[in-house]
Motif scaffolding. Sequence first.
Motif, PDB file in Angstrom:
ATOM      1  N   LEU A 106       0.837  -1.197   0.000  1.00  9.59           N
ATOM      2  CA  LEU A 106       0.000   0.000   0.000  1.00  9.59           C
ATOM      3  C   LEU A 106       0.874   1.250   0.000  1.00  9.59           C
ATOM      4  O   LEU A 106       1.980   1.250   0.564  1.00  9.59           O
ATOM      5  CB  LEU A 106      -0.926   0.005   1.213  1.00  9.59           C
ATOM      6  CG  LEU A 106      -1.819  -1.229   1.374  1.00  9.59           C
ATOM      7  CD1 LEU A 106      -2.740  -1.068   2.566  1.00  9.59           C
ATOM      8  CD2 LEU A 106      -2.627  -1.487   0.114  1.00  9.59           C
ATOM      9  N   LEU A 107       0.370   2.318  -0.608  1.00  3.13           N
ATOM     10  CA  LEU A 107       1.136   3.559  -0.748  1.00  3.13           C
ATOM     11  C   LEU A 107       0.376   4.703  -0.095  1.00  3.13           C
ATOM     12  O   LEU A 107      -0.819   4.900  -0.356  1.00  3.13           O
ATOM     13  CB  LEU A 107       1.364   3.878  -2.236  1.00  3.13           C
ATOM     14  CG  LEU A 107       2.073   2.796  -3.058  1.00  3.13           C
ATOM     15  CD1 LEU A 107       2.073   3.175  -4.530  1.00  3.13           C
ATOM     16  CD2 LEU A 107       3.496   2.577  -2.555  1.00  3.13           C
ATOM     17  N   ASP A 108       1.082   5.459   0.765  1.00  3.58           N
ATOM     18  CA  ASP A 108       0.433   6.603   1.397  1.00  3.58           C
ATOM     19  C   ASP A 108       0.454   7.808   0.463  1.00  3.58           C
ATOM     20  O   ASP A 108       0.785   7.693  -0.728  1.00  3.58           O
ATOM     21  CB  ASP A 108       1.083   6.919   2.752  1.00  3.58           C
ATOM     22  CG  ASP A 108       2.524   7.400   2.624  1.00  3.58           C
ATOM     23  OD1 ASP A 108       2.987   7.684   1.492  1.00  3.58           O
ATOM     24  OD2 ASP A 108       3.206   7.511   3.662  1.00  3.58           O
ATOM     25  N   ALA A 109       0.107   8.969   0.972  1.00  9.61           N
ATOM     26  CA  ALA A 109      -0.004  10.162   0.137  1.00  9.61           C
ATOM     27  C   ALA A 109       1.325  10.558  -0.498  1.00  9.61           C
ATOM     28  O   ALA A 109       1.351  11.252  -1.516  1.00  9.61           O
ATOM     29  CB  ALA A 109      -0.567  11.319   0.955  1.00  9.61           C
ATOM     30  N   TYR A 110       2.442  10.130   0.093  1.00  7.56           N
ATOM     31  CA  TYR A 110       3.774  10.486  -0.415  1.00  7.56           C
ATOM     32  C   TYR A 110       4.472   9.303  -1.074  1.00  7.56           C
ATOM     33  O   TYR A 110       5.691   9.290  -1.203  1.00  7.56           O
ATOM     34  CB  TYR A 110       4.628  11.041   0.725  1.00  7.56           C
ATOM     35  CG  TYR A 110       3.987  12.212   1.420  1.00  7.56           C
ATOM     36  CD1 TYR A 110       4.021  13.483   0.869  1.00  7.56           C
ATOM     37  CD2 TYR A 110       3.306  12.032   2.633  1.00  7.56           C
ATOM     38  CE1 TYR A 110       3.419  14.557   1.503  1.00  7.56           C
ATOM     39  CE2 TYR A 110       2.703  13.098   3.271  1.00  7.56           C
ATOM     40  CZ  TYR A 110       2.764  14.363   2.707  1.00  7.56           C
ATOM     41  OH  TYR A 110       2.153  15.421   3.333  1.00  7.56           O
TER      42      TYR A 110
END
Length: 539
Positions: free
Chosen positions: A488-492
């Motif tokens: 999973l990838l966060d906002a950054y």
Amino acid sequence: MVSFRHVSFPFFLCLLFLIFLSPPTTGDPFAKQCGSTGDYTANSAYETNLNLLLRSLASNTSLSGGFLNATVGQSPEQIYGLAMCRGDANASVCRSCLSDAIQDAPQLCAYNKGAIVGYDDCLLRYSNLRFFSTVDSSSAGMIAWNANNVTDRSRFDKIVDELMSAITDWAVSNSTRRFATGLMVNSTKAPFPQIYGLVQCTQDLSPSQCQQCLQDIGLETRPIQLEGREGGRVVAASCNFRYEIYKFFDGAPSLRLEEPPENAPAPENAPAPVVPPPTKTPEEEGKKKNAIRKVLAIAIPLVTAFVLISIICICISTRRKPIVKLPLDGSSPEEIVSVESLLLDISTLRFATANFSEENKLGEGGFGAVFKGLLPDGREIAVKRLSASSSQGVRALRNELVLVAKLQHRNLVRLLGICLEEQEKLLVYEYMPNRSLDTILFDPEKRKQLNWGKRNKIIGGIARGLQYLHEESQLRIIHRDLKASNILLDAYLNPKISDFGLARLFGGDQTQCTTNQVVGTLSGSGGSKEQFWRYWTHL
């Protein structure tokens, strides 16, 4: 029967006027304050979200008891809104007032991302910054007062303070709607025989927050503009109060108080006659003492036994901490402390995800679907709904509880809670705005944003997460289902490893193990392993 010729022309005009008279409108807003967080442009995504928000508040607030807050859109075009009708306003008045508010607000604060407009019967607020459940008294400058002064200012102000303090206590302590009205009857009958008051806070405030807001806007130490005035009011974003010498609200008041006459003489306390205590005979005294001894002889052992039993139960309950035994594949049963602190109500998660609606569905994997949600405190979450009929889902849930609850690393997804009600098996994680790596990697357009710098950053984060699992955590863990859809990838674009349903736990000194079955799940995006490596290494 009266013929038309007998009806006068002025009367006929009055009759036509009454027939075609339009219903009264809300009028101009009493209070207005525009935001200070920037502007939006015409036909932008923010304007679209604003229009959706205003329509939702106008149509649903009256159905929700006169108070509603809502959120529309995604960051950075996300918008938060709140609508509140006065506590005594009926549904029709509420709808009418908010209908005017949603038309006026975008015009009064044209292209401003935030606005607060207040009318006699309602208040509307929106902003690009989240303000739910927070005290905002910054707009306390919205003050109005009656032009007339009273003759006895000091006594009048004292009576008003007493009335408003009582109403505030009622609204804070006895009303979940944070609303109360009151009437103070002055026994002198002149010059102000009756004083009416009203206080209201937004319903998302706690009792202490409501009390604090009313204090901030000057309920206890009223603004100097209101001193000696026959009426006045102060409106803030989170609360308001008003008082008048006439009734300005509908219905009976929540409280009715009576002010004693000024300088009323205190009642004289006449000395009570001294009555000698009755005398008792020695036989009566002896019977009384024997009765007391019998009562004590029975009560003391019972009380002592009760205290001892309570102490023993407390000791046993504190020593026997509940544990959850969750056997893992090929390993001895692993015991972890109770996860009661992570339990969430099914009603909370149903509300947060709009009852697991398709609009909030983020994707579906081997063990079930994942939904986006918004908790009442404003946190965005991802809810994994494990398959109700799959035994694999049960094993996955056990692994998640054992492993994720104990693992803390910046490159591992964080578990926020669990729910095991109504045959549901739900895991709640922190929400990742950029979703999973496969949604970018296998998309011909989105993967263009993955330059070599970002790819290197993602690879390094995954490697740090694996190193922590293999060498640095208190448990030695092999994930066994690492793939693009589980990153999973966060906002950054910081990667976080997720989905420990097939993970394997090893002993602290164990360095190798031979398995006898193939494990793993199919890719959620439909891409093959060859596609994965081809896209990943694509220049």
